[in-house]
Design a protein around this motif. Structure first.
Motif, short mmCIF file in Angstrom:
data_model
loop_
_atom_site.label_atom_id
_atom_site.label_comp_id
_atom_site.label_asym_id
_atom_site.label_seq_id
_atom_site.Cartn_x
_atom_site.Cartn_y
_atom_site.Cartn_z
N ILE A 183 -65.83 -26.20 -9.42
CA ILE A 183 -65.29 -26.39 -8.07
C ILE A 183 -63.82 -25.99 -8.04
O ILE A 183 -63.37 -25.28 -7.12
N PHE A 184 -63.06 -26.42 -9.04
CA PHE A 184 -61.64 -26.10 -9.10
C PHE A 184 -61.43 -24.58 -9.20
O PHE A 184 -60.61 -24.01 -8.49
N ALA A 185 -62.19 -23.95 -10.08
CA ALA A 185 -62.04 -22.50 -10.29
C ALA A 185 -62.39 -21.71 -9.04
O ALA A 185 -61.70 -20.76 -8.67
N ARG A 186 -63.46 -22.10 -8.37
CA ARG A 186 -63.86 -21.40 -7.13
C ARG A 186 -62.76 -21.54 -6.07
O ARG A 186 -62.42 -20.57 -5.38
N ALA A 187 -62.24 -22.74 -5.93
CA ALA A 187 -61.17 -22.96 -4.94
C ALA A 187 -59.93 -22.16 -5.31
O ALA A 187 -59.26 -21.58 -4.44
N PHE A 188 -59.63 -22.09 -6.59
CA PHE A 188 -58.45 -21.35 -7.05
C PHE A 188 -58.57 -19.87 -6.73
O PHE A 188 -57.60 -19.23 -6.31
N LEU A 189 -59.77 -19.32 -6.89
CA LEU A 189 -59.96 -17.88 -6.71
C LEU A 189 -60.33 -17.49 -5.28
O LEU A 189 -60.30 -16.30 -4.95
N THR A 190 -60.65 -18.46 -4.42
CA THR A 190 -61.03 -18.14 -3.05
C THR A 190 -59.92 -17.41 -2.31
O THR A 190 -60.17 -16.68 -1.34
N VAL A 191 -58.68 -17.59 -2.77
CA VAL A 191 -57.55 -16.90 -2.14
C VAL A 191 -57.74 -15.38 -2.16
O VAL A 191 -57.20 -14.66 -1.31
N LEU A 192 -58.52 -14.90 -3.12
CA LEU A 192 -58.76 -13.45 -3.22
C LEU A 192 -59.55 -12.92 -2.02
O LEU A 192 -59.51 -11.72 -1.73
N ASP A 193 -60.24 -13.80 -1.32
CA ASP A 193 -61.02 -13.38 -0.15
C ASP A 193 -60.17 -13.28 1.11
O ASP A 193 -60.64 -12.84 2.15
N ASN A 194 -58.90 -13.71 1.02
CA ASN A 194 -58.01 -13.69 2.17
C ASN A 194 -56.81 -12.80 1.85
O ASN A 194 -55.89 -13.23 1.15
N PRO A 195 -56.80 -11.55 2.32
CA PRO A 195 -55.72 -10.61 1.99
C PRO A 195 -54.33 -11.13 2.34
O PRO A 195 -53.37 -10.89 1.60
N THR A 196 -54.21 -11.86 3.46
CA THR A 196 -52.89 -12.38 3.85
C THR A 196 -52.40 -13.44 2.88
O THR A 196 -51.24 -13.44 2.46
N SER A 197 -53.29 -14.35 2.49
CA SER A 197 -52.91 -15.38 1.52
C SER A 197 -52.57 -14.76 0.17
O SER A 197 -51.64 -15.19 -0.51
N MET A 198 -53.34 -13.74 -0.22
CA MET A 198 -53.06 -13.07 -1.49
C MET A 198 -51.73 -12.35 -1.45
O MET A 198 -50.96 -12.37 -2.42
N ALA A 199 -51.41 -11.73 -0.32
CA ALA A 199 -50.12 -11.06 -0.17
C ALA A 199 -48.98 -12.06 -0.28
O ALA A 199 -47.93 -11.78 -0.89
N MET A 200 -49.19 -13.26 0.29
CA MET A 200 -48.15 -14.29 0.20
C MET A 200 -47.96 -14.73 -1.24
O MET A 200 -46.82 -14.92 -1.70
N MET A 201 -49.04 -14.89 -1.99
CA MET A 201 -48.92 -15.31 -3.38
C MET A 201 -48.15 -14.29 -4.21
O MET A 201 -47.32 -14.64 -5.04
N LYS A 202 -48.40 -13.01 -3.97
CA LYS A 202 -47.67 -11.96 -4.69
C LYS A 202 -46.18 -12.06 -4.41
O LYS A 202 -45.35 -11.97 -5.34
N LEU A 203 -45.83 -12.24 -3.14
CA LEU A 203 -44.42 -12.35 -2.78
C LEU A 203 -43.79 -13.61 -3.36
O LEU A 203 -42.64 -13.59 -3.80
N LEU A 204 -44.55 -14.68 -3.39
CA LEU A 204 -44.01 -15.93 -3.93
C LEU A 204 -43.68 -15.80 -5.41
O LEU A 204 -42.66 -16.31 -5.88
N PHE A 205 -44.53 -15.11 -6.14
CA PHE A 205 -44.26 -14.90 -7.56
C PHE A 205 -42.97 -14.12 -7.75
O PHE A 205 -42.12 -14.47 -8.58
N SER A 206 -42.81 -13.04 -6.97
CA SER A 206 -41.62 -12.21 -7.13
C SER A 206 -40.37 -12.97 -6.68
O SER A 206 -39.31 -12.87 -7.31
N GLU A 207 -40.48 -13.75 -5.59
CA GLU A 207 -39.33 -14.51 -5.12
C GLU A 207 -38.96 -15.63 -6.08
O GLU A 207 -37.79 -15.95 -6.28
N ALA A 208 -39.97 -16.25 -6.67
CA ALA A 208 -39.71 -17.36 -7.60
C ALA A 208 -38.93 -16.87 -8.82
O ALA A 208 -38.09 -17.60 -9.36
N ILE A 209 -39.18 -15.63 -9.24
CA ILE A 209 -38.47 -15.07 -10.38
C ILE A 209 -37.00 -14.84 -10.04
O ILE A 209 -36.10 -15.09 -10.85
N ARG A 210 -36.74 -14.40 -8.80
CA ARG A 210 -35.36 -14.06 -8.39
C ARG A 210 -34.57 -15.26 -7.87
O ARG A 210 -33.35 -15.27 -7.95
N HIS A 211 -35.28 -16.27 -7.31
CA HIS A 211 -34.58 -17.38 -6.67
C HIS A 211 -35.06 -18.71 -7.26
O HIS A 211 -36.16 -19.18 -6.90
N PRO A 212 -34.27 -19.34 -8.12
CA PRO A 212 -34.68 -20.61 -8.74
C PRO A 212 -35.03 -21.70 -7.72
O PRO A 212 -35.94 -22.50 -7.96
#
Length: 225
Positions: free
Chosen positions: A92-121
């Motif tokens: 259940i946890f794994a399915r919920a974790f990966l369901t974000v892949l079915d939503n392009p907007t949510s996936m795009a946000m995750m990509k940006l969050l990773f890059s922003e987290a690296i640059r902004h503590p």
């Protein structure tokens, strides 16, 4: 607040959350403005946002919590999950974790969050409190409970939790960032089933591991007598 007014209030909140998701996914947290969010949400005034959310950070937290399925799972079902068997919980946890892949907007946000987290503590700290810290904490507590019950082998629960989550992060990165063809051919169901089975094979206590542990204890005791 009358039911009809409550419905209207919540409907407008969700409208703003959807607009904010679009803006955060395209501009990131730092560059997103209330004006951008109001335009994307289709509301007249940027100041209206503060009628529904305390500030941009509060809106961001609501976006992440409500639009990432794994966080919705933990917010509403965490204690119930603690009492379920390992294969059920991990699946259940794994399915919920990966369901974000079915939503392009949510996936795009995750990509940006990773890059922003690296640059902004400050962004990294905020994101960690909302998502990663909560997910790892749940898994760690669940694994510890299974170890205490003798179902899982005793080991570092925090390290084990990160091993489990790491397999899905690797899948997401190779599929969505590096666009590896073989990763994109692996279905979400296949990835979930494979990762859960491999993890359980390494964690579950078997008659063989019990015998090995008992033999090791005997040898250790005899050595020091």
């Amino acid at each position: 607040m009358p039911p009809r007014v409550e419905q209207d209030f919540e409907g407008r909140r969700q409208q703003i959350i959807d607009g904010a998701l679009q803006v955060f996914s395209s501009k990131g947290f730092e560059k997103a403005t209330n004006k951008d969010i109001a335009a994307a949400a289709g509301i007249g005034s940027p100041g209206l946002i503060y009628h529904y959310f305390k500030d941009k950070a509060d809106l961001f937290r609501q976006v992440v919590e409500q639009r990432l399925p794994v966080l919705q799972l933990l917010i509403h079902n965490e204690e119930e999950m603690m009492s379920k068997p390992p294969k059920v919980v991990l699946t259940i946890f794994a399915r919920a974790f990966l369901t974000v892949l079915d939503n392009p907007t949510s996936m795009a946000m995750m990509k940006l969050l990773f890059s922003e987290a690296i640059r902004h503590p400050a962004v990294a700290e905020m994101v960690n409190k909302i998502g990663p810290s909560r997910s790892i904490s749940f898994l760690t507590r669940y694994l510890e409970k299974q170890m205490a019950a003798g179902i899982f082998k005793p080991m570092d629960s925090a390290a084990a939790a990160r091993c489990f989550v790491g397999s899905f992060l690797a899948y997401m990165i190779t599929r969505e960032v590096f666009l590896q063809p073989d990763a994109r051919q692996i279905s979400l169901d296949t990835m979930v089933a494979t990762a859960v089975d491999i993890f359980l094979q390494g964690m579950l206590v078997t008659a063989e591991t019990q015998q090995y542990t008992a033999t090791s204890k005997v040898s250790y005791t005899a050595h020091f007598q």
